[in-house]
Design a protein around this motif. Structure first.
Motif, PDB file in Angstrom:
ATOM      1  N   SER A 187      -1.809   6.860  -0.062  1.00  0.00           N
ATOM      2  CA  SER A 187      -3.225   7.046   0.253  1.00  0.00           C
ATOM      3  C   SER A 187      -3.453   7.258   1.743  1.00  0.00           C
ATOM      4  O   SER A 187      -4.366   7.990   2.130  1.00  0.00           O
ATOM      5  N   ARG A 189     -16.866   4.290   1.123  1.00  0.00           N
ATOM      6  CA  ARG A 189     -15.475   3.832   1.275  1.00  0.00           C
ATOM      7  C   ARG A 189     -15.385   2.742   2.336  1.00  0.00           C
ATOM      8  O   ARG A 189     -14.707   1.731   2.170  1.00  0.00           O
ATOM      9  N   PHE A 207      -9.682   1.739   1.642  1.00  0.00           N
ATOM     10  CA  PHE A 207     -10.382   2.862   1.024  1.00  0.00           C
ATOM     11  C   PHE A 207     -10.842   3.893   2.048  1.00  0.00           C
ATOM     12  O   PHE A 207     -11.654   4.760   1.725  1.00  0.00           O
ATOM     13  N   ILE A 259     -12.104   8.431  -3.964  1.00  0.00           N
ATOM     14  CA  ILE A 259     -11.399   7.450  -4.791  1.00  0.00           C
ATOM     15  C   ILE A 259     -12.161   7.356  -6.104  1.00  0.00           C
ATOM     16  O   ILE A 259     -13.377   7.150  -6.115  1.00  0.00           O
ATOM     17  N   HIS A 315      -6.739   7.474  -5.616  1.00  0.00           N
ATOM     18  CA  HIS A 315      -7.068   8.034  -4.309  1.00  0.00           C
ATOM     19  C   HIS A 315      -6.680   9.511  -4.333  1.00  0.00           C
ATOM     20  O   HIS A 315      -5.538   9.843  -4.664  1.00  0.00           O
TER      21      HIS A 315
END
Length: 193
Positions: free
Chosen positions: A18, A60, A90, A96, A166
């Motif tokens: 990610s 996020r 995140f 996501i 993700h």
């Protein structure tokens, strides 16, 4: 391997970390196309035991701030590095998708099968993202099993997080890793004499 190999997409699947997923992410139409493929999973009883929550943009970072605060609540002595890691979880991939398992208890289809359907959606979403030129990674982490996080994301009592997918543009080519030998995992059953 040839692109005409019908198993190429499965054989070429790689998780892109990610932290290595950047802009651009899929636009609305592209994401809906990915999800249209992802929902074509085995679903005994046609229960559709899953749904999606999109986390993007400033949401996020807001979720990251919540996770950092939650970490401190759970462990007031948490190290700064742990808090920073949760704050940034995140913030890398532009999109996501939270795959939520919606479990119907007492149904003829056992909850385990319903959960497996939601897990299949996670895998199919990874495949569809890669097929459209994006990178993706399926993550869970402690927050997937935390009741307060579930409440913050708006999950009902019968819902569980199957995974956070993700999705973004890969910033590097994901390397191949060693895979298990299927011949070593295969056995044949025979009735006892």
């Amino acid at each position: 391997m040839s692109l005409t190999d019908p198993l190429h997409a499965l054989d070429a699947r790689r998780s892109v970390p990610s932290k290595q997923l950047g802009e651009p992410g899929p636009d609305d139409a592209t994401l809906l196309r990915m999800l249209a493929s992802a929902v074509r999973v085995p679903d005994h009883g046609k229960l559709v035991p899953f749904r999606f929550i999109r986390i993007q943009g400033d949401a996020r970072h807001a979720l990251g701030e919540y996770l950092a605060a939650r970490t401190l609540h759970l462990d007031p002595a948490a190290a700064d590095a742990v808090i920073a890691k949760d704050r940034a979880r995140f913030s890398h991939a532009p999109v996501i998708i939270t795959v939520v398992a919606r479990l119907t208890s007492g149904h003829k289809v056992p909850e385990q099968e319903q959960l497996l359907t939601a897990g299949s959606v996670c895998f199919a979403l990874l495949q569809s993202a890669q097929a459209l030129g994006f990178g993706a990674q399926w993550l869970t982490g402690w927050m997937a099993y935390d009741d307060a996080v579930a409440e913050t994301l708006g999950l009902a009592a019968n819902e569980r997080i199957a995974g956070f997918i993700h999705i973004g543009t890969p910033l590097l080519d994901a390397p191949e890793r060693e895979r298990p030998d299927p011949a070593a995992l295969l056995s044949d059953w025979a009735p006892h004499a």
